[in-house]
Design a protein around this motif. Structure first.
Motif, PDB file in Angstrom:
ATOM      1  N   PHE A  70      -7.031 -30.877 -37.174  1.00 44.81           N
ATOM      2  CA  PHE A  70      -8.463 -30.558 -37.209  1.00 44.81           C
ATOM      3  C   PHE A  70      -9.213 -31.401 -36.175  1.00 44.81           C
ATOM      4  N   ALA A  71      -8.886 -32.679 -36.086  1.00 50.72           N
ATOM      5  CA  ALA A  71      -9.567 -33.578 -35.141  1.00 50.72           C
ATOM      6  C   ALA A  71      -9.328 -33.137 -33.704  1.00 50.72           C
ATOM      7  N   LYS A  74     -24.682 -29.919 -31.231  1.00 50.62           N
ATOM      8  CA  LYS A  74     -24.216 -30.684 -32.388  1.00 50.62           C
ATOM      9  C   LYS A  74     -24.595 -29.923 -33.648  1.00 50.62           C
ATOM     10  N   MET A  75     -23.667 -29.810 -34.571  1.00 46.73           N
ATOM     11  CA  MET A  75     -23.895 -29.078 -35.810  1.00 46.73           C
ATOM     12  C   MET A  75     -24.531 -29.994 -36.850  1.00 46.73           C
ATOM     13  N   SER A 106     -11.144 -33.528 -48.775  1.00 47.46           N
ATOM     14  CA  SER A 106     -10.712 -32.148 -48.533  1.00 47.46           C
ATOM     15  C   SER A 106     -11.593 -31.431 -47.515  1.00 47.46           C
ATOM     16  N   HIS A 107     -12.652 -32.096 -47.028  1.00 46.88           N
ATOM     17  CA  HIS A 107     -13.683 -31.450 -46.215  1.00 46.88           C
ATOM     18  C   HIS A 107     -13.498 -31.663 -44.709  1.00 46.88           C
ATOM     19  N   PHE A 108     -13.697 -30.564 -43.961  1.00 47.68           N
ATOM     20  CA  PHE A 108     -13.707 -30.587 -42.498  1.00 47.68           C
ATOM     21  C   PHE A 108     -14.879 -29.749 -42.020  1.00 47.68           C
ATOM     22  N   ASP A 158     -14.792 -32.686 -37.762  1.00 43.12           N
ATOM     23  CA  ASP A 158     -15.017 -33.967 -38.420  1.00 43.12           C
ATOM     24  C   ASP A 158     -14.410 -33.914 -39.817  1.00 43.12           C
ATOM     25  N   TRP A 159     -13.747 -34.992 -40.219  1.00 44.29           N
ATOM     26  CA  TRP A 159     -13.110 -35.065 -41.538  1.00 44.29           C
ATOM     27  C   TRP A 159     -13.972 -35.894 -42.482  1.00 44.29           C
TER      28      TRP A 159
END
Length: 166
Positions: A114-115, A147-148, A132-134, A120-121
């Motif tokens: 994911f990174a 940027k989100m 558990s979040h990305f 972002d983890w």
């Protein structure tokens, strides 16, 4: 990729769908065998977010989020929560188990993938860690890299399907 994961990907923001499919494919390939990634949560409505925010505040239970409706990147289809499915039957959130015996915890193999794709983890957060979040950190828009941030996303116009226009 299992049917549930594919269904959840199809509900994500259109700008994130193909990338998430690629990430999940890479995770599944890296885990070689018994373990596959399942998306447990993707797009979340404002109503669902309010219900989660109420837990531990208005309703009983331990707090599960600090984000009110509109303050979660899930509300824009740009975040996912995952678990690991063992033998297609058992969901696991074990961050240390190494089912493929390659001397790297399976969960962290996914974190790295994911990174690599710029996500972002939640396990890196200073407060209220969410293992558990990305979420997508930045996304390419017509105006450049954006940027989100929920404060920005909340103010953006939406298309006919309800997704923010990037």
């Amino acid at each position: 990729m299992d049917k549930i994961t594919l269904q959840r990907i199809e509900q994500l923001h259109p700008a994130a769908r193909e990338e998430v499919k690629q990430i999940i494919k890479e995770c599944d390939a890296a885990l070689t065998g018994r373990v596959k990634v399942r998306i447990t949560q993707g797009l979340r409505s404002f109503e669902e977010q309010e219900k989660l925010y109420a837990i531990g505040r208005i309703t009983s239970g331990k707090k599960v989020t600090n984000a009110k409706a509109g303050q979660s990147i899930h509300n824009y289809g740009l975040a996912v929560d995952i678990c690991l499915m063992i033998d297609g039957k058992t969901a696991s959130w074990d961050t240390v188990k190494d089912w493929d015996n390659d001397k790297v915890a399976d969960w962290y193999e996914c974190v790295k993938i994911f990174a690599k794709h710029g996500w972002d983890w939640g396990g890196n957060w200073k407060t209220f860690k969410d293992l558990s979040h990305f979420e997508k950190k930045n996304i390419q828009t017509k105006k450049g890299l954006m940027k989100m941030a929920w404060r920005t996303l909340l103010k953006m116009n939406r298309d006919k399907d309800g997704y923010v226009i990037l």
